[in-house]
Design a protein around this motif. Structure first.
Motif, PDB file in Angstrom:
ATOM      1  N   THR A  21      76.148 -20.449 115.481  1.00  0.00           N
ATOM      2  CA  THR A  21      76.607 -21.495 116.400  1.00  0.00           C
ATOM      3  C   THR A  21      77.405 -20.795 117.490  1.00  0.00           C
ATOM      4  OG1 THR A  21      76.718 -23.100 114.605  1.00  0.00           O
ATOM      5  CG2 THR A  21      77.917 -23.620 116.638  1.00  0.00           C
ATOM      6  N   LEU A  22      76.795 -20.642 118.645  1.00  0.00           N
ATOM      7  CA  LEU A  22      77.372 -19.777 119.684  1.00  0.00           C
ATOM      8  C   LEU A  22      78.780 -20.206 120.079  1.00  0.00           C
ATOM      9  CD1 LEU A  22      76.503 -17.292 121.308  1.00  0.00           C
ATOM     10  CD2 LEU A  22      75.947 -18.859 123.192  1.00  0.00           C
ATOM     11  N   SER A  23      79.075 -21.498 120.024  1.00  0.00           N
ATOM     12  CA  SER A  23      80.389 -21.975 120.467  1.00  0.00           C
ATOM     13  C   SER A  23      81.515 -21.537 119.536  1.00  0.00           C
ATOM     14  CB  SER A  23      80.376 -23.490 120.613  1.00  0.00           C
ATOM     15  OG  SER A  23      80.038 -24.093 119.385  1.00  0.00           O
ATOM     16  N   TRP A  24      81.180 -20.942 118.389  1.00  0.00           N
ATOM     17  CA  TRP A  24      82.203 -20.415 117.488  1.00  0.00           C
ATOM     18  C   TRP A  24      82.522 -18.944 117.793  1.00  0.00           C
ATOM     19  CZ3 TRP A  24      80.139 -22.230 112.039  1.00  0.00           C
ATOM     20  CH2 TRP A  24      80.146 -23.631 112.020  1.00  0.00           C
ATOM     21  N   TYR A  25      81.858 -18.384 118.793  1.00  0.00           N
ATOM     22  CA  TYR A  25      81.950 -16.951 119.049  1.00  0.00           C
ATOM     23  C   TYR A  25      82.364 -16.649 120.483  1.00  0.00           C
ATOM     24  CZ  TYR A  25      79.482 -16.159 114.660  1.00  0.00           C
ATOM     25  OH  TYR A  25      79.134 -16.116 113.337  1.00  0.00           O
ATOM     26  N   ALA A  26      83.286 -15.705 120.610  1.00  0.00           N
ATOM     27  CA  ALA A  26      83.471 -15.061 121.901  1.00  0.00           C
ATOM     28  C   ALA A  26      82.359 -14.030 122.053  1.00  0.00           C
ATOM     29  CB  ALA A  26      84.838 -14.392 121.978  1.00  0.00           C
ATOM     30  N   MET A  27      82.021 -13.742 123.315  1.00  0.00           N
ATOM     31  CA  MET A  27      80.890 -12.858 123.580  1.00  0.00           C
ATOM     32  C   MET A  27      81.291 -11.741 124.532  1.00  0.00           C
ATOM     33  SD  MET A  27      78.417 -14.200 121.836  1.00  0.00           S
ATOM     34  CE  MET A  27      76.960 -13.390 122.516  1.00  0.00           C
ATOM     35  N   ASP A  84      75.799   2.371 137.476  1.00  0.00           N
ATOM     36  CA  ASP A  84      75.644   1.242 136.561  1.00  0.00           C
ATOM     37  C   ASP A  84      74.457   1.443 135.622  1.00  0.00           C
ATOM     38  OD1 ASP A  84      76.515  -0.923 139.282  1.00  0.00           O
ATOM     39  OD2 ASP A  84      77.798  -0.304 137.615  1.00  0.00           O
ATOM     40  N   THR A  85      73.686   2.486 135.840  1.00  0.00           N
ATOM     41  CA  THR A  85      72.536   2.765 134.982  1.00  0.00           C
ATOM     42  C   THR A  85      72.979   3.005 133.549  1.00  0.00           C
ATOM     43  OG1 THR A  85      71.215   3.688 136.793  1.00  0.00           O
ATOM     44  CG2 THR A  85      70.639   4.378 134.561  1.00  0.00           C
ATOM     45  N   ALA A  86      72.406   2.240 132.635  1.00  0.00           N
ATOM     46  CA  ALA A  86      72.796   2.315 131.220  1.00  0.00           C
ATOM     47  C   ALA A  86      71.927   1.347 130.429  1.00  0.00           C
ATOM     48  CB  ALA A  86      74.270   1.944 131.046  1.00  0.00           C
ATOM     49  N   VAL A  87      72.067   1.428 129.111  1.00  0.00           N
ATOM     50  CA  VAL A  87      71.540   0.373 128.245  1.00  0.00           C
ATOM     51  C   VAL A  87      72.646  -0.663 128.091  1.00  0.00           C
ATOM     52  CG1 VAL A  87      70.632  -0.215 125.980  1.00  0.00           C
ATOM     53  CG2 VAL A  87      70.032   1.977 127.039  1.00  0.00           C
ATOM     54  N   TYR A  88      72.295  -1.918 128.316  1.00  0.00           N
ATOM     55  CA  TYR A  88      73.256  -3.009 128.254  1.00  0.00           C
ATOM     56  C   TYR A  88      73.040  -3.810 126.969  1.00  0.00           C
ATOM     57  CZ  TYR A  88      74.904  -2.145 132.954  1.00  0.00           C
ATOM     58  OH  TYR A  88      75.485  -1.570 134.061  1.00  0.00           O
ATOM     59  N   TYR A  89      74.147  -4.064 126.272  1.00  0.00           N
ATOM     60  CA  TYR A  89      74.122  -4.774 124.999  1.00  0.00           C
ATOM     61  C   TYR A  89      74.976  -6.029 125.078  1.00  0.00           C
ATOM     62  CZ  TYR A  89      72.722  -0.166 123.208  1.00  0.00           C
ATOM     63  OH  TYR A  89      72.086   1.034 122.980  1.00  0.00           O
ATOM     64  N   CYS A  90      74.505  -7.091 124.448  1.00  0.00           N
ATOM     65  CA  CYS A  90      75.400  -8.217 124.242  1.00  0.00           C
ATOM     66  C   CYS A  90      75.882  -8.191 122.798  1.00  0.00           C
ATOM     67  CB  CYS A  90      74.752  -9.552 124.598  1.00  0.00           C
ATOM     68  SG  CYS A  90      73.517 -10.140 123.455  1.00  0.00           S
ATOM     69  N   ALA A  91      77.042  -8.767 122.580  1.00  0.00           N
ATOM     70  CA  ALA A  91      77.663  -8.755 121.262  1.00  0.00           C
ATOM     71  C   ALA A  91      78.437 -10.034 121.051  1.00  0.00           C
ATOM     72  CB  ALA A  91      78.586  -7.543 121.137  1.00  0.00           C
ATOM     73  N   ALA A  92      78.556 -10.415 119.775  1.00  0.00           N
ATOM     74  CA  ALA A  92      79.252 -11.646 119.395  1.00  0.00           C
ATOM     75  C   ALA A  92      80.350 -11.333 118.400  1.00  0.00           C
ATOM     76  CB  ALA A  92      78.267 -12.640 118.781  1.00  0.00           C
ATOM     77  N   VAL A  93      81.472 -12.009 118.546  1.00  0.00           N
ATOM     78  CA  VAL A  93      82.595 -11.850 117.623  1.00  0.00           C
ATOM     79  C   VAL A  93      83.097 -13.229 117.236  1.00  0.00           C
ATOM     80  CG1 VAL A  93      84.215 -11.554 119.557  1.00  0.00           C
ATOM     81  CG2 VAL A  93      84.859 -10.789 117.264  1.00  0.00           C
ATOM     82  N   ARG A  94      83.372 -13.408 115.940  1.00  0.00           N
ATOM     83  CA  ARG A  94      83.786 -14.715 115.410  1.00  0.00           C
ATOM     84  C   ARG A  94      85.258 -14.957 115.735  1.00  0.00           C
ATOM     85  NH1 ARG A  94      84.400 -19.357 113.684  1.00  0.00           N
ATOM     86  NH2 ARG A  94      83.439 -20.192 111.802  1.00  0.00           N
ATOM     87  N   ARG A  95      85.529 -15.103 117.011  1.00  0.00           N
ATOM     88  CA  ARG A  95      86.856 -15.389 117.536  1.00  0.00           C
ATOM     89  C   ARG A  95      86.695 -16.382 118.677  1.00  0.00           C
ATOM     90  NH1 ARG A  95      87.791 -12.849 113.645  1.00  0.00           N
ATOM     91  NH2 ARG A  95      89.238 -11.124 113.354  1.00  0.00           N
ATOM     92  N   LEU A  96      87.760 -17.124 118.980  1.00  0.00           N
ATOM     93  CA  LEU A  96      87.705 -18.064 120.086  1.00  0.00           C
ATOM     94  C   LEU A  96      88.144 -17.407 121.393  1.00  0.00           C
ATOM     95  CD1 LEU A  96      89.077 -21.313 118.422  1.00  0.00           C
ATOM     96  CD2 LEU A  96      86.719 -20.505 118.603  1.00  0.00           C
TER      97      LEU A  96
END
Length: 124
Positions: A28-34, A90-102
């Protein structure tokens, strides 16, 4: 099973723009900071933008401030990174990440889930 899938990377000329998307499933994405991170060859992974659970607070380091914008749509379980005025560094591999914090989290090791990454290459 939690999955984060990045898309939108590619090759762009300096000064150009790209919009990355991160589609989340199994949570549930709304439970996570990104956060969006990047890693260039031979360099450590670094944070480029972070956003709190609701999207009303964001953070970005000076290296990208004013050029990169993070946003989210919890109804679509998706987080975005708009990148303008791109530079070769800015050349790089870009990652998204999720943390169970508000609240916003800026340290990589505190994140719970990571995507596989998408390559961004900026030519001069």
């Amino acid at each position: 099973q939690v999955q984060l899938e990045e898309s939108g990377g590619g090759l762009v000329q300096a000064g150009g723009s790209l919009r990355l998307s991160c589609a989340a499933s199994g949570l549930t994405l709304s439970w996570y900071a990104m956060g969006w991170f990047r890693q260039a060859p031979g360099k450590e992974r670094e944070l480029v933008a972070a956003i709190n659970y609701s999207g009303d607070t964001t953070y970005s380091p000076d290296s990208v401030k004013g050029r990169f914008t993070i946003s989210r749509d919890n109804t679509k379980n998706t987080v975005y990174l708009q990148m303008n005025s791109l530079k070769p560094e800015d050349t790089a591999v870009y990652y998204c990440a999720a943390v169970r914090r508000l609240i916003i989290v800026t340290t990589a090791h505190r994140y719970d889930y990571w995507g596989q990454g998408t390559q961004v290459t900026v030519s001069s």
